[in-house]
Design a protein around this motif. Structure first.
Motif, PDB file in Angstrom:
ATOM      1  N   TRP B  34       0.867  -1.186   0.000  1.00 62.49           N
ATOM      2  CA  TRP B  34       0.000   0.000   0.000  1.00 62.49           C
ATOM      3  C   TRP B  34       0.904   1.238   0.000  1.00 62.49           C
ATOM      4  CZ3 TRP B  34      -5.018   0.308  -0.950  1.00 62.49           C
ATOM      5  CH2 TRP B  34      -5.853  -0.788  -0.681  1.00 62.49           C
ATOM      6  N   TYR B  35       0.594   2.165  -0.899  1.00 59.43           N
ATOM      7  CA  TYR B  35       1.330   3.421  -1.007  1.00 59.43           C
ATOM      8  C   TYR B  35       0.362   4.589  -0.925  1.00 59.43           C
ATOM      9  CZ  TYR B  35       5.307   0.809  -2.980  1.00 59.43           C
ATOM     10  OH  TYR B  35       6.354  -0.063  -3.188  1.00 59.43           O
ATOM     11  N   ARG B  36       0.910   5.722  -0.524  1.00 60.17           N
ATOM     12  CA  ARG B  36       0.155   6.972  -0.547  1.00 60.17           C
ATOM     13  C   ARG B  36       0.955   7.961  -1.391  1.00 60.17           C
ATOM     14  NH1 ARG B  36      -1.185   9.575   5.148  1.00 60.17           N
ATOM     15  NH2 ARG B  36       1.085   9.548   5.324  1.00 60.17           N
ATOM     16  N   GLN B  37       0.257   8.671  -2.272  1.00 65.54           N
ATOM     17  CA  GLN B  37       0.940   9.628  -3.132  1.00 65.54           C
ATOM     18  C   GLN B  37       0.331  11.010  -2.955  1.00 65.54           C
ATOM     19  OE1 GLN B  37       0.649   9.205  -7.514  1.00 65.54           O
ATOM     20  NE2 GLN B  37       2.868   9.538  -7.601  1.00 65.54           N
ATOM     21  N   THR B  38       1.171  11.976  -2.634  1.00 68.19           N
ATOM     22  CA  THR B  38       0.757  13.370  -2.539  1.00 68.19           C
ATOM     23  C   THR B  38       1.765  14.227  -3.280  1.00 68.19           C
ATOM     24  OG1 THR B  38       2.031  13.755  -0.514  1.00 68.19           O
ATOM     25  CG2 THR B  38      -0.246  13.009  -0.241  1.00 68.19           C
ATOM     26  N   MET B  39       1.367  15.452  -3.576  1.00 62.80           N
ATOM     27  CA  MET B  39       2.278  16.361  -4.262  1.00 62.80           C
ATOM     28  C   MET B  39       3.478  16.678  -3.384  1.00 62.80           C
ATOM     29  SD  MET B  39       1.373  16.976  -7.300  1.00 62.80           S
ATOM     30  CE  MET B  39       2.315  18.453  -7.668  1.00 62.80           C
ATOM     31  N   GLN B  41       4.791  14.846  -0.711  1.00 58.43           N
ATOM     32  CA  GLN B  41       5.642  13.737  -0.247  1.00 58.43           C
ATOM     33  C   GLN B  41       5.967  12.719  -1.324  1.00 58.43           C
ATOM     34  OE1 GLN B  41       7.067  13.624   2.728  1.00 58.43           O
ATOM     35  NE2 GLN B  41       6.095  15.559   3.290  1.00 58.43           N
ATOM     36  N   GLY B  42       5.328  12.822  -2.472  1.00 58.32           N
ATOM     37  CA  GLY B  42       5.580  11.827  -3.497  1.00 58.32           C
ATOM     38  C   GLY B  42       4.949  10.497  -3.121  1.00 58.32           C
ATOM     39  N   LEU B  43       5.613   9.410  -3.477  1.00 61.58           N
ATOM     40  CA  LEU B  43       5.079   8.065  -3.253  1.00 61.58           C
ATOM     41  C   LEU B  43       5.685   7.509  -1.963  1.00 61.58           C
ATOM     42  CD1 LEU B  43       3.151   6.338  -4.971  1.00 61.58           C
ATOM     43  CD2 LEU B  43       5.153   5.319  -6.041  1.00 61.58           C
ATOM     44  N   GLU B  44       4.830   7.247  -0.973  1.00 63.76           N
ATOM     45  CA  GLU B  44       5.297   6.743   0.318  1.00 63.76           C
ATOM     46  C   GLU B  44       4.752   5.337   0.549  1.00 63.76           C
ATOM     47  OE1 GLU B  44       4.900   9.970   3.622  1.00 63.76           O
ATOM     48  OE2 GLU B  44       3.158  10.156   2.293  1.00 63.76           O
ATOM     49  N   LEU B  45       5.609   4.448   1.012  1.00 63.94           N
ATOM     50  CA  LEU B  45       5.177   3.099   1.347  1.00 63.94           C
ATOM     51  C   LEU B  45       4.495   3.114   2.713  1.00 63.94           C
ATOM     52  CD1 LEU B  45       5.212   0.018   0.713  1.00 63.94           C
ATOM     53  CD2 LEU B  45       7.364  -0.082   1.976  1.00 63.94           C
ATOM     54  N   LEU B  46       3.289   2.589   2.766  1.00 65.12           N
ATOM     55  CA  LEU B  46       2.552   2.511   4.025  1.00 65.12           C
ATOM     56  C   LEU B  46       2.663   1.129   4.655  1.00 65.12           C
ATOM     57  CD1 LEU B  46      -0.760   4.350   3.024  1.00 65.12           C
ATOM     58  CD2 LEU B  46       1.171   5.294   4.302  1.00 65.12           C
ATOM     59  N   ALA B  47       2.479   0.089   3.843  1.00 67.17           N
ATOM     60  CA  ALA B  47       2.460  -1.273   4.391  1.00 67.17           C
ATOM     61  C   ALA B  47       2.882  -2.270   3.318  1.00 67.17           C
ATOM     62  CB  ALA B  47       1.072  -1.616   4.912  1.00 67.17           C
ATOM     63  N   TYR B  48       3.386  -3.395   3.800  1.00 69.96           N
ATOM     64  CA  TYR B  48       3.904  -4.421   2.905  1.00 69.96           C
ATOM     65  C   TYR B  48       3.511  -5.781   3.472  1.00 69.96           C
ATOM     66  CZ  TYR B  48       7.761  -7.384   1.017  1.00 69.96           C
ATOM     67  OH  TYR B  48       8.516  -8.370   0.450  1.00 69.96           O
ATOM     68  N   PHE B  49       2.868  -6.594   2.667  1.00 68.06           N
ATOM     69  CA  PHE B  49       2.469  -7.940   3.056  1.00 68.06           C
ATOM     70  C   PHE B  49       3.194  -8.951   2.182  1.00 68.06           C
ATOM     71  CE2 PHE B  49      -1.283  -7.383   5.801  1.00 68.06           C
ATOM     72  CZ  PHE B  49      -1.505  -6.028   5.642  1.00 68.06           C
ATOM     73  N   ARG B  50       3.560 -10.055   2.788  1.00 62.78           N
ATOM     74  CA  ARG B  50       4.096 -11.173   2.028  1.00 62.78           C
ATOM     75  C   ARG B  50       3.368 -12.417   2.489  1.00 62.78           C
ATOM     76  NH1 ARG B  50       9.904 -14.061   1.877  1.00 62.78           N
ATOM     77  NH2 ARG B  50       9.814 -14.828  -0.265  1.00 62.78           N
ATOM     78  N   ASN B  51       2.821 -13.154   1.516  1.00 59.44           N
ATOM     79  CA  ASN B  51       2.006 -14.330   1.845  1.00 59.44           C
ATOM     80  C   ASN B  51       0.964 -13.998   2.916  1.00 59.44           C
ATOM     81  OD1 ASN B  51       3.454 -15.978   0.030  1.00 59.44           O
ATOM     82  ND2 ASN B  51       5.022 -16.377   1.582  1.00 59.44           N
ATOM     83  N   ARG B  52       0.361 -12.824   2.763  1.00 60.43           N
ATOM     84  CA  ARG B  52      -0.736 -12.318   3.597  1.00 60.43           C
ATOM     85  C   ARG B  52      -0.280 -11.869   4.977  1.00 60.43           C
ATOM     86  NH1 ARG B  52      -5.173 -16.514   4.201  1.00 60.43           N
ATOM     87  NH2 ARG B  52      -6.107 -14.797   5.389  1.00 60.43           N
TER      88      ARG B  52
END
Lengths: 116, 116
Positions: B34-39, B41-52
């Motif tokens: 999951w990423y969030r993109q704003t003018m 901050q650009g593209l920020e990683l919020l969360a990362y899942f692997r095999n759920r």
């Protein structure tokens, strides 16, 4: 590196010319690099990738060059077309542990404007 | 072509309301981001899942944000209560990581969230 997003660099290119978009990455341990293209209202789209054991990779009209000595990545687009107008992001993957987790960091992005 | 599907594409709501964003990753992919993109901050990683399983949610404000994968075909990102500063485009991406090395992430077209 860190994305600041305050001002997007813009590259203006005449249609038919070649484009070169540059990216400086921050982590010497990064082992995988990707270029993405983002058009307005859409998500980033994969263009080309390169692993750290290579210094050049070619696709259709695109070439990625990797210089690990100076931590620099470039994307070359041959015969630029109006459809190439978009924001281009580089991303670096850095492995953090043996479990396969990578830290993915996106660059600020460069806006490519193609002049017809 | 297989695609990452995000719903809703647009969401406008008042501050204090709960917001739920959904993502259907590409079938067979074992990583979800999951990423969030704003003018700003650009593209920020919020969360990362692997095999759920959540591997990294350090980029996510824990007090109001939560990310889950109820099953392999659905990832959710919730904000409760929402605040105007949460206004952004939220992207979901999926990918495949294995013994052959990393693969590029594939992005959805995002949820454009506006908190009034």
């Amino acid at each position: 590196g860190e994305s600041v997003g305050l001002h997007l660099p813009t590259l203006s290119v005449q249609e038919g010319d070649n484009s070169i978009i540059n990216c400086a990455y921050s982590n010497s341990a990064s082992d995988y690099f990707i270029w993405y293209k983002q058009e307005s209202g859409k998500g980033p789209q994969f263009i080309i990738d390169i692993r750290s054991n290579m210094d050049k990779r070619q696709g259709q009209r695109v070439t990625v060059l990797l210089n690990k000595t100076v931590k620099h990545l470039s994307l070359q687009i041959a015969a630029t077309q109006p459809g190439d107008s978009a924001v281009y992001f580089c991303a670096e993957n850095m492995p953090l542990n043996s479990g396969g987790y990578q830290k993915v960091t996106f660059g600020t992005g460069t806006k490519l404007q193609v002049i017809p | 072509d297989a695609r990452v599907t995000q719903t809703p594409r647009h969401k406008v709501t008042e501050m204090g309301q709960e917001v739920t964003m959904r993502c259907q990753p590409i079938l067979g992919h074992n990583t979800v981001f999951w990423y969030r993109q704003t003018m700003m901050q650009g593209l920020e990683l919020l969360a990362y899942f692997r095999n759920r399983a959540p591997l990294d949610d350090s980029g996510m404000p824990k007090d109001r944000f939560s990310a889950e994968m109820p099953d392999a075909t659905l990832a959710t990102l919730k904000i409760q209560p929402s605040e105007p500063r949460d206004s952004a485009v939220y992207f979901c991406a999926s990918g495949l990581t294995g013994r052959t090395g990393n693969q590029p992430q594939h992005f959805g077209d995002g949820t454009r969230l506006s908190i009034l």
